[in-house]
Design a protein around this motif. Sequence first.
Motif, short mmCIF file in Angstrom:
data_model
loop_
_atom_site.label_atom_id
_atom_site.label_comp_id
_atom_site.label_asym_id
_atom_site.label_seq_id
_atom_site.Cartn_x
_atom_site.Cartn_y
_atom_site.Cartn_z
N GLY A 304 13.79 -1.29 -1.79
CA GLY A 304 12.83 -1.12 -2.88
C GLY A 304 13.35 -0.26 -4.02
O GLY A 304 13.11 -0.55 -5.19
N GLN A 443 12.22 -3.42 -9.19
CA GLN A 443 11.78 -3.22 -7.81
C GLN A 443 11.08 -4.46 -7.25
O GLN A 443 10.83 -4.56 -6.06
N SER A 460 5.97 -4.57 5.57
CA SER A 460 6.42 -3.42 4.79
C SER A 460 6.05 -2.14 5.54
O SER A 460 5.59 -2.20 6.68
N ARG A 475 9.88 -4.95 -1.67
CA ARG A 475 8.62 -5.35 -2.29
C ARG A 475 8.64 -6.83 -2.70
O ARG A 475 9.70 -7.42 -2.88
N LYS A 571 3.58 -4.24 -2.82
CA LYS A 571 4.09 -3.19 -1.94
C LYS A 571 3.63 -3.39 -0.49
O LYS A 571 4.44 -3.29 0.43
#
Length: 580
Positions: A304, A443, A460, A475, A571
């Motif tokens: 990330g 990102q 994640s 991400r 995320k």
Amino acid sequence: MDDEKMESVLNLARMLSDETRQSSETLNAGYDEEDDSWEIIIKYNGDLESTLPKGITLEPLIAGYGILTVPASLMENVAPNPQIEYAELPKRLYFEQKSDSRTIFLQDQTSVGETSLTGEGILIAVIDSGIDYTLPNFRNPDGSTRIEALWDQTLRPDAENPPPEGFAQGRLFTRHRINDALRLALPLEAVPSADTSGHGTAVAGIAASSRLAGEYTGIAPGCDLLIVKLGNPSDKGFPRTTELMRALTFSVRYAFARNQPLVINLSFGNSYGSHNGTSLLERFIDNVSEIGRTAICIGTGNEGLAGGRASGYLTEGEPAEVEIQVASYEANLSIQFWKNFVDSYTLRLTAPGGESLLIDPALSGRMERMLGHTRVLAFAGQPTPYSTNQEIYFELLPSEYYIDEGVWRIRLEPSLIRNGFYYLYLPVASTRNLGTRFLNPSQEMTLTIPSTASRAIAVSAFHPLTGEFADFAGRGAVSLDQFQEKSNIGAVRPTIAAPGVDVAAPMPGGGYAAFTGTSFAAPFAAGTAALMMEWGILRGHDYFLYGEKLKAELIRAVRPLPGIARYPSEKAGFGGLYLK
């Protein structure tokens, strides 16, 4: 035209001398120096084996996928074969662990609390670096093992412990064989399979550690375990995607033959690929998920904040530039540039000293030039049968010891733009020197492959104490396509987040450490999937609780993370997995 059956890196790799190719971790991944042969992943149809020249061997997997072993002298026979639809070079896989683990001491507590669900009757396959099978964490109260079978791909086969049926590498140790070893003073003399890194032992412990007094308990302490220690075909010590595909095939065949629900945990990845689910590995994983009653959980990687991705949009007539900082003592570096095939523009790669190489993607093929003290190899590919994207691949190799340090630039000169979007990837951060990165990184879409497979549960990470997103985690896309978002929630990446910071897990030899990384978030999801399967399939509440249906129920069960207002989120997907 037959060359278009092969991905760019495979086309480039087979054109190079042994000395040049061995300088590149990417281009040399499928080559066996000892046998002077190549291992290639293929998608094929019909009775391919009968059409292959003598010397080329096919290892069939599932759903029309296979692995070819091809002597270097016969490589030209692969692409013209009409039954071979597409071919890819194997890629190396890297564990998704942050390097900050530390030893801890535990009180009498469990990670899931008292519950009637333990995962009993469910098989969890941990495909990783192996396991310390001697630990009490993976035994029943009577001391017998909970491991159904252990396939160590790194060992040479022998008559007493041959590989699984249909495979040629490693040794398979059955539950009976492991139990016999555990009765000995030196079990490793009978079952010589060890986890030297500790990664697989930690992952298996989080998913399935037995309930032990005074220690943490895994999420599914009653499940059965299927362990595959991935092979390391070179002295670099990293397994390849071919070893993974063999392990996945073995796992689903094993579970299917026993009519047992299966959860597969994968805690590793790579940054090579278009990241849109179209590579043969990603498509293969999607096919695996449809065999038997299966769920696959994969960590999204730790890229990330690693600076390994850049992206942008081109406007017709307006040039753009991408800058890459190369640190000192970088032995080699690959750069992937991905664009939509409908767009027309040139790329000029310029070295820190000012020398440059002009590339016209419309003229596909290999290019080579010395820029300063760096040998640059480039290959402009074509769209594949599975993707409209076009790749321009760069490999930077040293003329002596290291490539030129400083800022490298890629200038884009657009002439006809219909889509405009482009993006680039560097190798995963663990393979680059500190400081080698894009100067203006993105990102977005920093997940590692294969967590990008659409039918997997992509996991994640968040901090279990604060609930905050772990910013190192890979991400997904910030601007999700609205139709996809509303019509196919299963394709959203990541799917969910789980604890992945300072997670307590067992170590080989005994004791516990705190581990950080999405490697250790994925087994939280895998263990939870096993509990759900036990409740639904084995206890009769929902006989179809696997695959996409299980994913949907898991998505519905997660909760928002602090600081994230909009879901699905790039995320954390649809939210965090909280266990009581």
